[in-house]
Enzyme design. Structure first.
Site, mmCIF file in Angstrom:
data_model
loop_
_atom_site.group_PDB
_atom_site.id
_atom_site.type_symbol
_atom_site.label_atom_id
_atom_site.label_comp_id
_atom_site.label_asym_id
_atom_site.label_seq_id
_atom_site.Cartn_x
_atom_site.Cartn_y
_atom_site.Cartn_z
ATOM 1 N N ASP A 14 -113.955 36.793 -6.569
ATOM 2 C CA ASP A 14 -113.384 37.988 -5.943
ATOM 3 C C ASP A 14 -111.943 38.204 -6.406
ATOM 4 O O ASP A 14 -111.224 37.250 -6.673
ATOM 5 C CB ASP A 14 -113.435 37.810 -4.414
ATOM 6 C CG ASP A 14 -113.229 39.128 -3.685
ATOM 7 O OD1 ASP A 14 -113.360 40.192 -4.325
ATOM 8 O OD2 ASP A 14 -112.922 39.084 -2.492
ATOM 9 N N HIS A 31 -112.393 43.430 -14.234
ATOM 10 C CA HIS A 31 -113.691 42.779 -14.446
ATOM 11 C C HIS A 31 -113.754 42.143 -15.848
ATOM 12 O O HIS A 31 -114.349 41.082 -16.021
ATOM 13 C CB HIS A 31 -114.829 43.788 -14.274
ATOM 14 C CG HIS A 31 -114.937 44.314 -12.861
ATOM 15 N ND1 HIS A 31 -114.877 43.496 -11.760
ATOM 16 C CD2 HIS A 31 -115.089 45.576 -12.375
ATOM 17 C CE1 HIS A 31 -114.989 44.212 -10.654
ATOM 18 N NE2 HIS A 31 -115.115 45.482 -10.997
ATOM 19 N N LEU A 125 -125.796 22.146 -18.675
ATOM 20 C CA LEU A 125 -125.359 22.878 -17.482
ATOM 21 C C LEU A 125 -126.327 24.026 -17.229
ATOM 22 O O LEU A 125 -126.606 24.815 -18.139
ATOM 23 C CB LEU A 125 -123.955 23.454 -17.727
ATOM 24 C CG LEU A 125 -123.391 24.358 -16.626
ATOM 25 C CD1 LEU A 125 -123.008 23.540 -15.393
ATOM 26 C CD2 LEU A 125 -122.164 25.127 -17.123
HETATM 27 C C1 FPP Z 1 -115.441 41.094 -7.113
HETATM 28 O O1 FPP Z 1 -114.106 41.554 -7.294
HETATM 29 C C2 FPP Z 1 -116.079 40.955 -8.403
HETATM 30 C C3 FPP Z 1 -117.186 41.650 -8.803
HETATM 31 C C4 FPP Z 1 -117.887 42.613 -7.941
HETATM 32 C C5 FPP Z 1 -117.732 41.491 -10.159
HETATM 33 C C6 FPP Z 1 -117.633 40.112 -10.755
HETATM 34 C C7 FPP Z 1 -117.824 40.243 -12.212
HETATM 35 C C8 FPP Z 1 -117.183 39.517 -13.154
HETATM 36 C C9 FPP Z 1 -116.293 38.365 -12.858
HETATM 37 C C10 FPP Z 1 -117.305 39.811 -14.587
HETATM 38 C C11 FPP Z 1 -118.629 40.264 -14.998
HETATM 39 C C12 FPP Z 1 -119.605 39.163 -15.131
HETATM 40 C C13 FPP Z 1 -120.810 39.407 -15.673
HETATM 41 C C14 FPP Z 1 -121.740 38.277 -15.926
HETATM 42 C C15 FPP Z 1 -121.186 40.779 -16.047
HETATM 43 P P1 FPP Z 1 -113.691 42.932 -6.651
HETATM 44 O O2 FPP Z 1 -113.914 44.003 -7.646
HETATM 45 O O3 FPP Z 1 -114.396 43.118 -5.347
HETATM 46 O O4 FPP Z 1 -112.147 42.688 -6.442
HETATM 47 P P2 FPP Z 1 -111.241 43.294 -5.270
HETATM 48 O O5 FPP Z 1 -111.673 42.605 -3.997
HETATM 49 O O6 FPP Z 1 -109.888 42.866 -5.694
HETATM 50 O O7 FPP Z 1 -111.430 44.773 -5.276
#
Ligand code: FPP
Length: 243
Positions: A14, A31, A125
């Site tokens: 997150d 992202h 892994l």
């Molecule tokens: C949450 O942060 C994260 C996500 C919804 C996406 C996680 C994705 C990645 C780490 C990269 C992509 C990985 C693949 C395999 C495609 P948020 O956007 O909710 O952050 P915020 O709480 O700061 O808004």
């Protein structure tokens, strides 16, 4: 005392959006940096002897995000697959995609299946990428499958029908980004998982942060419903047996 390395680490990655917004960048830039952090994390987990890594890349609820963020995340997944599959395979990583694939394009579905087939023989892994996944979806689909086959629904049969039945339950669940909740991730499997929360935003979560989480885990006493004394006696008995 030798440090206890968790067999299975799960991560709620997150904070990508906040990382980007604080730099006046579009959320997708966060992202992308999150994907770089994930790349480093996979390698570091392998080096530290973690055997299973499960990450929450896209939740069943993320479909309610702005359309351009959703399509950006889907593109990121497709590009990451193309770019990362060869190095992951070379590292001995076995890939699994966990979640409801039916909303993904046939092309992406075919790429997922190819990546899984290519890496099926690897055992350094196991890397589970939860995409269009939700804990409630998982429990419901498992129960529906058992019911369809006319099987009794018990804790054991249900556990065996879940999307993560190919790995043991997570030992350690890390959530970055400062929130203290599970957000519909691994609801069934996290019953006895040790939880670790950090303020670090996911794009900034590096090897030293993972080591801090592993060190914290090594200090926990896992009782699985038993008393502390029972745990200590069982540990002493197993150490005597191993000596
Ligand atoms: C949450 O942060 C994260 C996500 C919804 C996406 C996680 C994705 C990645 C780490 C990269 C992509 C990985 C693949 C395999 C495609 P948020 O956007 O909710 O952050 P915020 O709480 O700061 O808004």
């Amino acid at each position: 005392m030798t440090a206890t390395i968790p067999h299975h680490v799960a991560i709620i990655m997150d904070g990508n959006g906040r990382w980007a917004s604080s730099r006046y960048l579009p959320r997708l830039a966060g992202h992308k940096r999150g994907l770089d952090a994930l790349h480093t994390c996979v390698r570091h987990c392998g080096d530290r002897g973690v055997k299973v890594l499960t990450v929450f890349a896209f939740s069943s609820e993320n479909w309610s995000r702005p359309p351009d963020e959703i399509s950006g995340l889907l593109d990121l997944l497709a590009n990451a697959l193309e770019r990362e599959i060869t190095p992951l395979h070379a590292q001995g990583v076995r890939l699994h995609f966990v979640g409801d694939r039916s909303r993904l394009s046939p092309k992406v579905q075919a790429h997922l299946a190819d990546a899984e087939a290519l890496t099926a023989g690897n055992d350094r892994l196991v890397f589970n990428i939860c995409f269009n996944y939700g804990g409630r979806w998982d429990i419901a689909q498992a129960a529906a499958r058992l019911a369809k086959d006319g099987r009794a629904i018990t804790p054991d049969s249900l556990a065996g029908a879940l999307a993560l039945a190919h790995v043991p339950d997570p030992d350690l669940l890390i959530r970055t980004g400062g929130e203290h909740r599970i957000s519909n991730f691994l609801l069934w499997q996290a019953a006895y998982t040790e939880l670790y929360f950090t303020e670090k935003l996911w794009p900034e979560f590096g090897p030293a942060d993972l080591d801090a989480a592993l060190a914290d885990f090594a200090r926990r006493e896992r009782r699985f419903g038993k008393t502390s004394e029972q745990v200590r006696l069982a540990l002493a008995a197993s150490q005597r047996q191993a000596a």
